[in-house]
Motif scaffolding. Sequence first.
Motif, PDB file in Angstrom:
ATOM      1  N   ASP A 150       0.809  -1.226   0.000  1.00 57.18           N
ATOM      2  CA  ASP A 150       0.000   0.000   0.000  1.00 57.18           C
ATOM      3  C   ASP A 150       0.842   1.275   0.000  1.00 57.18           C
ATOM      4  O   ASP A 150       0.290   2.380  -0.072  1.00 57.18           O
ATOM      5  CB  ASP A 150      -0.904   0.017   1.239  1.00 57.18           C
ATOM      6  CG  ASP A 150      -1.874  -1.155   1.258  1.00 57.18           C
ATOM      7  OD1 ASP A 150      -2.183  -1.687   0.172  1.00 57.18           O
ATOM      8  OD2 ASP A 150      -2.303  -1.538   2.366  1.00 57.18           O
ATOM      9  N   LEU A 151       2.147   1.135   0.109  1.00 58.42           N
ATOM     10  CA  LEU A 151       3.003   2.311   0.279  1.00 58.42           C
ATOM     11  C   LEU A 151       2.922   3.264  -0.913  1.00 58.42           C
ATOM     12  O   LEU A 151       2.933   4.485  -0.738  1.00 58.42           O
ATOM     13  CB  LEU A 151       4.455   1.868   0.494  1.00 58.42           C
ATOM     14  CG  LEU A 151       5.431   2.955   0.958  1.00 58.42           C
ATOM     15  CD1 LEU A 151       5.030   3.449   2.347  1.00 58.42           C
ATOM     16  CD2 LEU A 151       6.863   2.420   0.974  1.00 58.42           C
TER      17      LEU A 151
ATOM     18  N   VAL B  27      13.184  14.274  -0.593  1.00 64.48           N
ATOM     19  CA  VAL B  27      13.436  12.906  -0.138  1.00 64.48           C
ATOM     20  C   VAL B  27      14.941  12.758   0.058  1.00 64.48           C
ATOM     21  O   VAL B  27      15.714  12.936  -0.883  1.00 64.48           O
ATOM     22  CB  VAL B  27      12.934  11.860  -1.156  1.00 64.48           C
ATOM     23  CG1 VAL B  27      13.189  10.447  -0.639  1.00 64.48           C
ATOM     24  CG2 VAL B  27      11.447  12.058  -1.424  1.00 64.48           C
ATOM     25  N   LEU B  28      15.359  12.427   1.281  1.00 67.68           N
ATOM     26  CA  LEU B  28      16.776  12.357   1.611  1.00 67.68           C
ATOM     27  C   LEU B  28      17.072  11.098   2.407  1.00 67.68           C
ATOM     28  O   LEU B  28      16.195  10.562   3.089  1.00 67.68           O
ATOM     29  CB  LEU B  28      17.200  13.568   2.464  1.00 67.68           C
ATOM     30  CG  LEU B  28      16.999  14.972   1.897  1.00 67.68           C
ATOM     31  CD1 LEU B  28      17.308  16.005   2.973  1.00 67.68           C
ATOM     32  CD2 LEU B  28      17.884  15.177   0.685  1.00 67.68           C
TER      33      LEU B  28
ATOM     34  N   ARG C 162      16.157   5.600  -3.607  1.00 66.40           N
ATOM     35  CA  ARG C 162      15.676   5.702  -4.993  1.00 66.40           C
ATOM     36  C   ARG C 162      14.221   5.243  -5.110  1.00 66.40           C
ATOM     37  O   ARG C 162      13.409   5.852  -5.809  1.00 66.40           O
ATOM     38  CB  ARG C 162      16.571   4.882  -5.912  1.00 66.40           C
ATOM     39  CG  ARG C 162      16.225   5.009  -7.388  1.00 66.40           C
ATOM     40  CD  ARG C 162      17.233   4.285  -8.248  1.00 66.40           C
ATOM     41  NE  ARG C 162      18.562   4.853  -8.097  1.00 66.40           N
ATOM     42  CZ  ARG C 162      19.639   4.409  -8.757  1.00 66.40           C
ATOM     43  NH1 ARG C 162      19.527   3.375  -9.588  1.00 66.40           N
ATOM     44  NH2 ARG C 162      20.803   4.977  -8.572  1.00 66.40           N
ATOM     45  N   GLU C 163      13.891   4.154  -4.422  1.00 70.09           N
ATOM     46  CA  GLU C 163      12.523   3.625  -4.462  1.00 70.09           C
ATOM     47  C   GLU C 163      11.518   4.642  -3.925  1.00 70.09           C
ATOM     48  O   GLU C 163      10.478   4.902  -4.551  1.00 70.09           O
ATOM     49  CB  GLU C 163      12.447   2.334  -3.626  1.00 70.09           C
ATOM     50  CG  GLU C 163      11.039   1.814  -3.404  1.00 70.09           C
ATOM     51  CD  GLU C 163      10.951   0.917  -2.177  1.00 70.09           C
ATOM     52  OE1 GLU C 163       9.825   0.701  -1.686  1.00 70.09           O
ATOM     53  OE2 GLU C 163      11.997   0.433  -1.697  1.00 70.09           O
ATOM     54  N   ILE C 164      11.802   5.219  -2.765  1.00 71.11           N
ATOM     55  CA  ILE C 164      10.877   6.170  -2.149  1.00 71.11           C
ATOM     56  C   ILE C 164      10.792   7.445  -2.989  1.00 71.11           C
ATOM     57  O   ILE C 164       9.705   8.023  -3.160  1.00 71.11           O
ATOM     58  CB  ILE C 164      11.310   6.502  -0.709  1.00 71.11           C
ATOM     59  CG1 ILE C 164      11.377   5.224   0.135  1.00 71.11           C
ATOM     60  CG2 ILE C 164      10.374   7.515  -0.088  1.00 71.11           C
ATOM     61  CD1 ILE C 164      10.090   4.443   0.213  1.00 71.11           C
ATOM     62  N   ALA C 165      11.917   7.883  -3.541  1.00 68.88           N
ATOM     63  CA  ALA C 165      11.901   9.086  -4.385  1.00 68.88           C
ATOM     64  C   ALA C 165      11.016   8.884  -5.609  1.00 68.88           C
ATOM     65  O   ALA C 165      10.328   9.822  -6.049  1.00 68.88           O
ATOM     66  CB  ALA C 165      13.322   9.447  -4.811  1.00 68.88           C
ATOM     67  N   ALA C 166      11.024   7.671  -6.157  1.00 66.21           N
ATOM     68  CA  ALA C 166      10.184   7.393  -7.323  1.00 66.21           C
ATOM     69  C   ALA C 166       8.701   7.484  -6.984  1.00 66.21           C
ATOM     70  O   ALA C 166       7.871   7.805  -7.857  1.00 66.21           O
ATOM     71  CB  ALA C 166      10.515   6.013  -7.880  1.00 66.21           C
TER      72      ALA C 166
END
Length: 774
Positions: free
Chosen positions: A657-658, A712-713, A688-692
């Motif tokens: 669900d993220l 996002v850092l 990279r995943e979260i930034a996408a």
Amino acid sequence: MERRASENARAEALRAEQAYVSMLYHRLDTVRERADKALSAEFGRGTPGGTRQARFERDVAAHEHARRITQLAGVERGLCFGRTDDADGETYYIGRVGLRGADNELVLIDWRAPAARPFYTATPSDPGPLVRRRHLHTRGRTVVDLDDEVFDLGRMSEPDRRTLVGEAALMAALRRGRTGRMGDVVATIQTEQDQVIRSGLPGALVVQGGPGTGKTVAALHRAAYLLYAHRDTLERRGVLVVGPNAMFLRYIGHVLPSLGETDVVLTTVGELYPGVRATVADEPAAAIVKGDPRMAELVRRAVRDRQRVPSGDLEVLIAVRTSLRDGVEVVVEQMALRMDHATCVRARERARAVRSPHNVARKLFIDSALTALALDEARQLDRPLDEEDLRYARKALWQMPSVRKALDRLWPLLTPERLISELFSDPEALRSAVSSGDDRDGVMLLTPEEQQALLRPSGAPWTTGDVPLLDEAAELLGEDDSAARAAERAARRERQADELYAREVLEITGVAEEEMLDSRTLAGRHLTDGPAATTAERAARDRQWVYGHVIVDEAQELSAMAWRTVMRRIPTRSLTIVGDVAQTGSAAGARSWRDMLDPYVKGRWREARLLVNYRTPAEIMEVATDVLAAVAPDQEPPISVRDGEAPPRALRIPGADLAVALPELVASELAEIGDGRLAVLTPDARHREIAALLPQAASALTADALDSPSVVLTVTQSKGLEFDSVVVVAPDEILAQSPKGGQDLYVAITRATRRLMVVHEGELPPMLSRLNGD
């Protein structure tokens, strides 16, 4: 309601300051246009009579106009950066240059002028005549932000109080607390920071402070104070400010734009070696090894390993007709010239004995080797050699490619980049350096596991951990400065000729009698076509530059090898060291200040502790304190003095669900904070995943990333920064990502100044149980 009033106050203050700054830029354009016309008119009038004297007079006048134009062009960025209001109701604007209005009234004070002194020297406990100091932050010609510091709230009018912004608004709110404790807290903050700012220039000052204690701001105010109070020393040598990354340097430059002056170099550890801009961090295993002091010995051994003598298992050379077990044989024009093993050893030991850097001592080795080959050539030709013949023979042999290649293999000309790159990409070269001592006793400097951590493919990008090793190598290698010294001799002869001509001109014109201008100054004006390099520009490109003062922020992240690099740049040991050992995230970073500093300033460093956290809400700090107690129980957290607008929360989101839930959460938080800034902090492996998932957020580590409403850092990238709202993703993975994962989580939680949300998939780590209401 209170937030709306604050936003209205900021908007009103921005409009007023923008109007004044726009007026200043209009005045700058007018003055610059006038100087341009004067320069054009000077050249337009020609050279009456065509005499040398007339040309000289025109050139002097033109030079002065050109210098003024260059000065005015150089202040375009950040023309005005400050304002002071005093107890008599007078307001002064401070900038990079002085300007007068059309009526000759002073509208902008040069920051070096005596009238600007209170802007730099006022502190909470000794404000002098000031009641307020305001910092103006501009982008181009636009005022984008303001920060106020109030020294006497009681003497400010109510309208002025309503326009307070930035830090001063917070301090004013603290002063309005009804309990005596609030007043005591504010006094404590003022006293702590004042002691930092006014501490003396000599020696090393450690500013130890937890999150939100204002240690960075205090250190930067200290820099400005020192630049003013010790201008003669620091203007000549400059100040070096070392931060953790480009984003942080942009951030602190925003806090104190006056540090953008020509006396200050802002850099990171990854940029301390000129020509290299390393931004990639090593994996923890490699970082630990590269940061260890043993690396200095490894680099020394690697250099000595490249100072060879031929042996049975060494293929000496291209162009070696036979591989001699006990010496070298080089073919030159069908003649085999020999240098036996003993002669090779003597040449090497003679070069080593002078204790000069490798590339400097190489000249002595080459000279000895060429002499041996020249003597062998003369012996075979049965031709005697006198000193002049020997010099000619050596020179002729050095022109032969076969000779050059042979001697280069024995004692090569090395760059730091080549040495370190080859050392880490060649297992045999690394093994040889590790196992060799001066006496070849076979003692291993590094374990096989440590060696493996250092190895990487040839051509791999430089890491931040490589930079101190490159600097170490540069110290050991040195430079063959023969060509530079020859160029300097030629330049000196040219300068002498220019000065002779200038002296004649001064005598002809009669200027010499007035003693207003000497021949050296006049000659120097015509040596370059462009403006002279600033202190910062010259220092940044000179690895051996010696600074007047060094400030290291987030200093707990520096390895022992990085400290060697910093200390080379400040032999006087005049430093301001800012950090918090409890926030050490680097596997090679500080465990204590004593361990890092005693090798350089034992007994000569002092510590100032900042204990009051006035940025992080108490509810968030309670969560951070639980984390700190679990991972570093010997460290003391700062005491928060303000409450937050919302309690910190944890939100469980299943991985599937993220992709939907996280963008919704970020959008909701952005709506809550209005025009504030939000950061999503991630484990290194998932950045990279979260930034996408958040394409609208900035994610690259660039200097302007903080201009975005959201970013996002990784936790490391967020060091030293603060955000209105912080979303921490996968705290369990942050904990597990390195031996310092607990400290990383502590840092992540304490970046928030208003709101905190922790997003997790599995169970929360026990140290975050407070977020479950436990």
